[in-house]
Design a protein around this motif. Sequence first.
Motif, PDB file in Angstrom:
ATOM      1  N   LYS A  28     -72.963 -19.786 -74.631  1.00 10.29           N
ATOM      2  CA  LYS A  28     -72.044 -19.436 -75.708  1.00 10.29           C
ATOM      3  C   LYS A  28     -72.779 -19.496 -77.041  1.00 10.29           C
ATOM      4  N   ALA A  29     -73.054 -18.342 -77.621  1.00 10.45           N
ATOM      5  CA  ALA A  29     -73.788 -18.277 -78.884  1.00 10.45           C
ATOM      6  C   ALA A  29     -72.881 -18.637 -80.050  1.00 10.45           C
ATOM      7  N   GLY A  30     -73.498 -18.918 -81.192  1.00 11.33           N
ATOM      8  CA  GLY A  30     -72.737 -19.140 -82.411  1.00 11.33           C
ATOM      9  C   GLY A  30     -72.822 -20.545 -82.964  1.00 11.33           C
ATOM     10  N   GLY A  31     -73.024 -21.521 -82.103  1.00  7.89           N
ATOM     11  CA  GLY A  31     -73.159 -22.898 -82.577  1.00  7.89           C
ATOM     12  C   GLY A  31     -74.618 -23.302 -82.642  1.00  7.89           C
ATOM     13  N   VAL A  32     -74.874 -24.601 -82.504  1.00  7.54           N
ATOM     14  CA  VAL A  32     -76.248 -25.122 -82.492  1.00  7.54           C
ATOM     15  C   VAL A  32     -76.772 -25.033 -81.062  1.00  7.54           C
ATOM     16  N   PRO A  33     -77.851 -24.274 -80.818  1.00  9.39           N
ATOM     17  CA  PRO A  33     -78.377 -24.165 -79.459  1.00  9.39           C
ATOM     18  C   PRO A  33     -79.067 -25.469 -79.032  1.00  9.39           C
ATOM     19  N   ILE A  34     -79.201 -25.642 -77.715  1.00 12.61           N
ATOM     20  CA  ILE A  34     -79.947 -26.784 -77.187  1.00 12.61           C
ATOM     21  C   ILE A  34     -81.206 -26.273 -76.498  1.00 12.61           C
ATOM     22  N   VAL A  35     -82.362 -26.829 -76.887  1.00 11.26           N
ATOM     23  CA  VAL A  35     -83.670 -26.402 -76.386  1.00 11.26           C
ATOM     24  C   VAL A  35     -84.170 -27.446 -75.391  1.00 11.26           C
ATOM     25  N   PHE A  36     -84.469 -27.002 -74.182  1.00  9.16           N
ATOM     26  CA  PHE A  36     -84.885 -27.885 -73.080  1.00  9.16           C
ATOM     27  C   PHE A  36     -86.409 -28.009 -73.007  1.00  9.16           C
ATOM     28  N   ASN A  37     -86.900 -29.240 -72.853  1.00  7.74           N
ATOM     29  CA  ASN A  37     -88.342 -29.524 -72.725  1.00  7.74           C
ATOM     30  C   ASN A  37     -88.605 -30.157 -71.360  1.00  7.74           C
ATOM     31  N   GLN A  38     -89.497 -29.519 -70.604  1.00  7.85           N
ATOM     32  CA  GLN A  38     -89.633 -29.783 -69.180  1.00  7.85           C
ATOM     33  C   GLN A  38     -90.604 -30.926 -68.855  1.00  7.85           C
ATOM     34  N   HIS A  39     -90.447 -31.440 -67.637  1.00  3.47           N
ATOM     35  CA  HIS A  39     -91.284 -32.549 -67.134  1.00  3.47           C
ATOM     36  C   HIS A  39     -92.672 -32.076 -66.701  1.00  3.47           C
ATOM     37  N   TYR A  40     -93.494 -33.014 -66.307  1.00  6.00           N
ATOM     38  CA  TYR A  40     -94.869 -32.812 -65.828  1.00  6.00           C
ATOM     39  C   TYR A  40     -94.913 -31.720 -64.755  1.00  6.00           C
ATOM     40  N   THR A  41     -95.744 -30.736 -64.971  1.00  5.65           N
ATOM     41  CA  THR A  41     -96.023 -29.598 -64.069  1.00  5.65           C
ATOM     42  C   THR A  41     -94.812 -28.694 -63.824  1.00  5.65           C
ATOM     43  N   GLY A  42     -93.733 -28.889 -64.568  1.00  5.80           N
ATOM     44  CA  GLY A  42     -92.531 -28.076 -64.357  1.00  5.80           C
ATOM     45  C   GLY A  42     -92.544 -26.787 -65.162  1.00  5.80           C
ATOM     46  N   THR A  43     -91.748 -25.823 -64.701  1.00  5.29           N
ATOM     47  CA  THR A  43     -91.561 -24.545 -65.383  1.00  5.29           C
ATOM     48  C   THR A  43     -90.067 -24.378 -65.699  1.00  5.29           C
ATOM     49  N   MET A  44     -89.698 -23.221 -66.220  1.00  3.87           N
ATOM     50  CA  MET A  44     -88.279 -22.955 -66.494  1.00  3.87           C
ATOM     51  C   MET A  44     -87.435 -22.996 -65.229  1.00  3.87           C
ATOM     52  N   ASP A  45     -88.075 -22.763 -64.071  1.00  2.60           N
ATOM     53  CA  ASP A  45     -87.325 -22.748 -62.817  1.00  2.60           C
ATOM     54  C   ASP A  45     -87.112 -24.134 -62.229  1.00  2.60           C
ATOM     55  N   TYR A  46     -87.627 -25.160 -62.883  1.00  5.97           N
ATOM     56  CA  TYR A  46     -87.465 -26.521 -62.377  1.00  5.97           C
ATOM     57  C   TYR A  46     -86.206 -27.203 -62.914  1.00  5.97           C
ATOM     58  N   TRP A  47     -85.475 -26.543 -63.817  1.00  7.83           N
ATOM     59  CA  TRP A  47     -84.223 -27.107 -64.306  1.00  7.83           C
ATOM     60  C   TRP A  47     -83.125 -26.912 -63.266  1.00  7.83           C
ATOM     61  N   ASP A  48     -82.093 -27.738 -63.367  1.00  6.92           N
ATOM     62  CA  ASP A  48     -80.956 -27.665 -62.451  1.00  6.92           C
ATOM     63  C   ASP A  48     -79.905 -26.721 -63.028  1.00  6.92           C
ATOM     64  N   PRO A  49     -79.575 -25.620 -62.327  1.00  6.10           N
ATOM     65  CA  PRO A  49     -78.551 -24.705 -62.837  1.00  6.10           C
ATOM     66  C   PRO A  49     -77.206 -25.388 -63.089  1.00  6.10           C
ATOM     67  N   ALA A  50     -76.904 -26.439 -62.324  1.00  3.11           N
ATOM     68  CA  ALA A  50     -75.636 -27.145 -62.541  1.00  3.11           C
ATOM     69  C   ALA A  50     -75.611 -27.783 -63.929  1.00  3.11           C
ATOM     70  N   VAL A  51     -76.778 -28.218 -64.415  1.00  6.02           N
ATOM     71  CA  VAL A  51     -76.886 -28.819 -65.754  1.00  6.02           C
ATOM     72  C   VAL A  51     -76.913 -27.736 -66.827  1.00  6.02           C
ATOM     73  N   THR A  52     -77.782 -26.751 -66.656  1.00  6.11           N
ATOM     74  CA  THR A  52     -77.947 -25.740 -67.706  1.00  6.11           C
ATOM     75  C   THR A  52     -76.695 -24.877 -67.848  1.00  6.11           C
ATOM     76  N   ASP A  53     -76.135 -24.432 -66.731  1.00  4.49           N
ATOM     77  CA  ASP A  53     -74.912 -23.616 -66.796  1.00  4.49           C
ATOM     78  C   ASP A  53     -73.726 -24.448 -67.266  1.00  4.49           C
ATOM     79  N   GLY A  54     -73.712 -25.719 -66.893  1.00  4.36           N
ATOM     80  CA  GLY A  54     -72.640 -26.597 -67.353  1.00  4.36           C
ATOM     81  C   GLY A  54     -72.637 -26.729 -68.864  1.00  4.36           C
TER      82      GLY A  54
END
Length: 278
Positions: A28-54
């Motif tokens: 949902k655009a328009g407010g303050v975005p949240i920028v995710f910073n990943q763990h050791y050896t992780g990529t964008m695909d290492y995040w949990d969709p349940a967290v990011t989509d939530g």
Amino acid sequence: MSSHNHNTAPTQYVEANGIRFAYRRFGKAGGVPIVFNQHYTGTMDYWDPAVTDGLARDREVILFNNAGVSSSSGETPDNFQAMGANAIAFIRALGLTQVDVLGISIGGFVAQEIALQGGDLVRKIILVGTGHRGQDMTASRSNEFFSATYDPPEHLWLDVHFKPTDSSRKAGLAFLERKWLRTDRDPEVSEQTIAAQGEAVGKWIAPADDVLAYLKSITQPTLVVQGSDDAIIPTVHSLTLQHEMPNAQLIVYPDSGHGSIYQYPDLFVTHATIFLTA
């Protein structure tokens, strides 16, 4: 509201500091975005969709690969100060003037650096399964886990993020299923990234005089989130973060480890949403 989600958001690119950063934006655009910073050896695909989509139900989520990581160009620096500076350059290149930042594990070290260096750029901070400069890592089992072999290799992350209890392992297997739902995936990180991130950790945990003093300068509201038994970055370090940061609160989830937010994604999204909207 973006029509995209974690599994469908296209990979985009932006240039900053001579680096071509790969990123994905959705929610949902328009407010303050949240920028995710990943763990050791992780990529964008290492995040949990349940967290990011939530979280994306109420705000815009931005995932990115820092310099040299996976689909981003350049070399990965060997210190977290430079990683923080690169992240700030990336955020500013998107034309953003204020963001919230989330970091897990070494991404939490980067998030602290973004807050220290970025000033008014950072509104609120969420630190997950992480610690502070000069932290004692004698109780950490990270070397044991990362030097072992796993079949399938993906089960490394069960040991890293979850406890060996039945309930935690069950949650871990469910996380791994969610994590692999996206089909067009980032490449894995390079040997250069692995070595540089390892070197950066060594510098971060090195003992020094007044090693905790820097935490007093991180004045933004901060939510520290941790599992009850983190085998990678011992849970006690989250208590130190909460104690030393002027505006921090701490949540410890039961029967959980380094990846507590992947074990309790719905509960974490609820807690994070309360914190971010308060």
